[in-house]
Design a protein around this motif. Structure first.
Motif, mmCIF file in Angstrom:
data_model
loop_
_atom_site.group_PDB
_atom_site.id
_atom_site.type_symbol
_atom_site.label_atom_id
_atom_site.label_comp_id
_atom_site.label_asym_id
_atom_site.label_seq_id
_atom_site.Cartn_x
_atom_site.Cartn_y
_atom_site.Cartn_z
ATOM 1 N N ASP A 188 -3.902 -7.503 12.258
ATOM 2 C CA ASP A 188 -3.131 -8.745 12.333
ATOM 3 C C ASP A 188 -2.434 -8.967 10.989
ATOM 4 O OD1 ASP A 188 -5.155 -9.664 10.611
ATOM 5 O OD2 ASP A 188 -6.262 -10.610 12.249
ATOM 6 N N GLU A 189 -1.742 -10.054 10.857
ATOM 7 C CA GLU A 189 -0.975 -10.323 9.650
ATOM 8 C C GLU A 189 -1.841 -10.329 8.395
ATOM 9 O OE1 GLU A 189 2.844 -10.739 8.111
ATOM 10 O OE2 GLU A 189 2.277 -10.605 10.229
ATOM 11 N N SER A 190 -3.036 -10.941 8.484
ATOM 12 C CA SER A 190 -3.912 -10.998 7.311
ATOM 13 C C SER A 190 -4.394 -9.600 6.918
ATOM 14 C CB SER A 190 -5.114 -11.915 7.590
ATOM 15 O OG SER A 190 -5.912 -11.394 8.635
ATOM 16 N N GLY A 191 -4.662 -8.754 7.941
ATOM 17 C CA GLY A 191 -5.070 -7.382 7.660
ATOM 18 C C GLY A 191 -3.952 -6.582 7.011
ATOM 19 N N PHE A 192 -2.723 -6.814 7.462
ATOM 20 C CA PHE A 192 -1.576 -6.126 6.875
ATOM 21 C C PHE A 192 -1.436 -6.483 5.395
ATOM 22 C CE2 PHE A 192 0.867 -6.123 11.198
ATOM 23 C CZ PHE A 192 -0.091 -5.270 11.712
ATOM 24 N N VAL A 193 -1.567 -7.791 5.097
ATOM 25 C CA VAL A 193 -1.428 -8.260 3.715
ATOM 26 C C VAL A 193 -2.560 -7.690 2.845
ATOM 27 C CG1 VAL A 193 -1.451 -10.292 2.213
ATOM 28 C CG2 VAL A 193 -0.212 -10.366 4.400
ATOM 29 N N SER A 194 -3.776 -7.656 3.381
ATOM 30 C CA SER A 194 -4.917 -7.101 2.634
ATOM 31 C C SER A 194 -4.700 -5.624 2.335
ATOM 32 C CB SER A 194 -6.205 -7.290 3.423
ATOM 33 O OG SER A 194 -6.496 -8.657 3.605
ATOM 34 N N PHE A 195 -4.199 -4.895 3.313
ATOM 35 C CA PHE A 195 -3.937 -3.464 3.122
ATOM 36 C C PHE A 195 -2.867 -3.251 2.061
ATOM 37 C CE2 PHE A 195 -1.328 0.273 4.297
ATOM 38 C CZ PHE A 195 -2.272 1.265 4.058
ATOM 39 N N LEU A 196 -1.840 -4.098 2.091
ATOM 40 C CA LEU A 196 -0.750 -3.991 1.121
ATOM 41 C C LEU A 196 -1.265 -4.160 -0.307
ATOM 42 C CD1 LEU A 196 2.355 -3.628 1.021
ATOM 43 C CD2 LEU A 196 2.543 -6.122 1.027
ATOM 44 N N GLY A 197 -2.226 -5.058 -0.483
ATOM 45 C CA GLY A 197 -2.810 -5.254 -1.806
ATOM 46 C C GLY A 197 -3.788 -4.162 -2.195
ATOM 47 N N TYR A 198 -4.261 -3.413 -1.218
ATOM 48 C CA TYR A 198 -5.261 -2.366 -1.436
ATOM 49 C C TYR A 198 -4.633 -1.061 -1.919
ATOM 50 C CZ TYR A 198 -8.623 1.269 0.019
ATOM 51 O OH TYR A 198 -9.447 2.355 0.082
ATOM 52 N N ILE A 199 -3.446 -0.740 -1.426
ATOM 53 C CA ILE A 199 -2.842 0.551 -1.753
ATOM 54 C C ILE A 199 -2.035 0.464 -3.047
ATOM 55 C CG2 ILE A 199 -2.710 1.222 0.676
ATOM 56 C CD1 ILE A 199 0.269 0.606 0.616
ATOM 57 N N PRO A 200 -2.016 1.553 -3.844
ATOM 58 C CA PRO A 200 -1.210 1.562 -5.071
ATOM 59 C C PRO A 200 0.277 1.724 -4.744
ATOM 60 C CG PRO A 200 -2.270 3.692 -4.754
ATOM 61 C CD PRO A 200 -2.800 2.787 -3.681
ATOM 62 N N LYS A 201 1.110 1.401 -5.707
ATOM 63 C CA LYS A 201 2.539 1.602 -5.529
ATOM 64 C C LYS A 201 2.835 3.097 -5.394
ATOM 65 C CE LYS A 201 4.234 -2.552 -7.874
ATOM 66 N NZ LYS A 201 5.082 -3.073 -8.973
ATOM 67 N N ASP A 202 3.968 3.408 -4.792
ATOM 68 C CA ASP A 202 4.386 4.803 -4.567
ATOM 69 C C ASP A 202 3.380 5.567 -3.728
ATOM 70 O OD1 ASP A 202 6.680 4.425 -6.179
ATOM 71 O OD2 ASP A 202 5.481 4.758 -7.978
ATOM 72 N N SER A 203 2.853 4.900 -2.704
ATOM 73 C CA SER A 203 1.959 5.555 -1.755
ATOM 74 C C SER A 203 2.735 5.922 -0.490
ATOM 75 C CB SER A 203 0.796 4.636 -1.370
ATOM 76 O OG SER A 203 -0.052 4.404 -2.465
ATOM 77 N N LEU A 204 2.198 6.876 0.271
ATOM 78 C CA LEU A 204 2.761 7.252 1.563
ATOM 79 C C LEU A 204 1.765 6.866 2.645
ATOM 80 C CD1 LEU A 204 4.861 8.724 3.378
ATOM 81 C CD2 LEU A 204 3.532 10.818 2.992
ATOM 82 N N VAL A 205 2.234 6.150 3.644
ATOM 83 C CA VAL A 205 1.380 5.720 4.749
ATOM 84 C C VAL A 205 1.830 6.419 6.028
ATOM 85 C CG1 VAL A 205 0.573 3.766 6.111
ATOM 86 C CG2 VAL A 205 1.002 3.487 3.660
ATOM 87 N N LEU A 206 0.880 7.091 6.688
ATOM 88 C CA LEU A 206 1.175 7.793 7.938
ATOM 89 C C LEU A 206 0.447 7.134 9.092
ATOM 90 C CD1 LEU A 206 1.124 10.286 5.668
ATOM 91 C CD2 LEU A 206 1.406 11.616 7.743
ATOM 92 N N MET A 207 1.109 7.071 10.238
ATOM 93 C CA MET A 207 0.469 6.589 11.456
ATOM 94 C C MET A 207 1.077 7.291 12.655
ATOM 95 S SD MET A 207 2.192 2.792 11.609
ATOM 96 C CE MET A 207 1.919 2.485 9.859
ATOM 97 N N GLU A 208 0.316 7.346 13.734
ATOM 98 C CA GLU A 208 0.824 7.940 14.965
ATOM 99 C C GLU A 208 1.686 6.930 15.713
ATOM 100 O OE1 GLU A 208 -2.564 11.057 16.427
ATOM 101 O OE2 GLU A 208 -2.957 8.935 16.768
ATOM 102 N N ALA A 209 2.617 7.441 16.499
ATOM 103 C CA ALA A 209 3.430 6.581 17.360
ATOM 104 C C ALA A 209 2.565 6.125 18.529
ATOM 105 C CB ALA A 209 4.648 7.346 17.870
#
Length: 323
Positions: free
Chosen positions: A32-53
């Protein structure tokens, strides 16, 4: 992938998404939105995020990350599945899937995700709904025919089916009209170009424009044909395996079906397609195989015309479509 500080693999489900970082390991967040924001604060800058379609789930998250300036790649689930099989993995959990996606990103050259515009996003939603309604309408027609075959159909059931069918017809017409108006806002010229090709109707032209983002997603016509899944595959090994060639079918099924329907008219009115069809049939090839070859030819013609910006010309297209 060395230009990124860390690579994160994401496995998304309805309520949560599992994350596996190439350096930080496993963690889980709410979907959800809160999880997205938490994840954004968790990862360092210049990271690559992969997900399946994965349809609705991946789209919302990918759009959020893209808008926040995060590098995102959306990969084909089949590619990840083959990668897992290649490693002979015996464990399948959300955590292991996230780890596999992360590892896949470290060993594969990926194309970064580009967010959809509001018009493109609405077009995708409308097309998915339209496809659902058309399937439902076909089921209702089959049911109606079945009731008629009984000989003594219930009048109440019969009238209910007719009302439902009439309502779906209106909704389908409404969706098609909305799609046409949206595409005309951004791609009126390209729509006119594609419908100038004998055999390609408005619905197929609309879908081509939407799924290719106005033909910007592909650099060559071969890439587009592979995406649709009408490129031939060959299975041969030693002297024992000599399977008959067939199309890959790994691609956009809806577009493949639309093109197959277009191929019938193209064989009659499109000079290059007619010549190709007649030549293959004369060689003893099956009519279905010849029609699939016509689908391939139509796609190449569409690609050539969209890239050139010139309307259909039988002589001009026949040269470009072979490239």
């Amino acid at each position: 992938m060395g230009k990124y500080k860390e690579t994160f693999g994401i496995d998304i489900s309805k309520s949560v998404f599992d994350v596996y970082g190439s350096k930080s390991g496993h963690r889980q967040f709410s979907n959800d939105e809160s999880g997205f924001v938490s994840f954004l604060g968790y990862i360092p800058k210049d990271s690559l995020v992969l997900m399946e379609a994965t349809g609705y789930y991946h789209y919302r998250f990918a759009q959020f990350l893209y808008n926040q300036g995060v590098s995102v790649a959306v990969v084909n689930p089949l590619s990840v599945k083959r990668f897992i099989q290649m490693k002979l993995a015996k464990v399948k959990t959300d955590k292991s899937d996230a780890k596999a996606i992360c590892e896949y990103g470290q060993y594969t050259e990926l194309t970064l995700y580009n967010a959809l515009s509001e018009v493109q996003s609405e077009c995708y939603q409308l097309f998915r709904l339209l496809d659902n309604y058309i399937k439902h309408r076909t089921a209702l027609k089959n049911k109606l025919q079945g009731e008629e075959v009984l000989g003594i159909p219930s009048n109440f059931a019969y009238r209910s089916l007719k009302r439902s069918l009439s309502h779906l017809d209106k909704e389908i017409s409404s969706l098609e009209a909305r799609l046409l108006s949206l595409v005309k806002q951004d791609q009126q010229h390209q729509l006119s170009l594609l419908t100038s090709i004998p055999g390609i109707g408005t619905k197929t032209a609309l879908f081509l424009i939407i799924v290719t983002d106005g033909f910007t997603k592909f650099e060559t016509s071969s890439q587009l044909c592979s995406y649709v899944g009408i490129t031939p595959t060959l299975r041969e090994s030693g002297s024992s395996i000599r399977s008959r060639g067939r199309i890959s079918k790994v691609g956009n099924k809806k577009l493949r079906n639309l093109l197959f329907l277009c191929s019938f008219n193209a064989c009659k009115y499109n000079l290059a397609c007619k010549k190709l069809y007649d030549r293959l049939v004369a060689k003893g090839k099956s009519k279905k195989l010849a029609l699939i070859a016509v689908c391939n030819k139509l796609l190449k013609q569409a690609f050539s015309i969209a890239k050139s910006g010139l309307a259909y010309d039988a002589n001009y297209v026949s040269v470009l479509a072979t490239k």
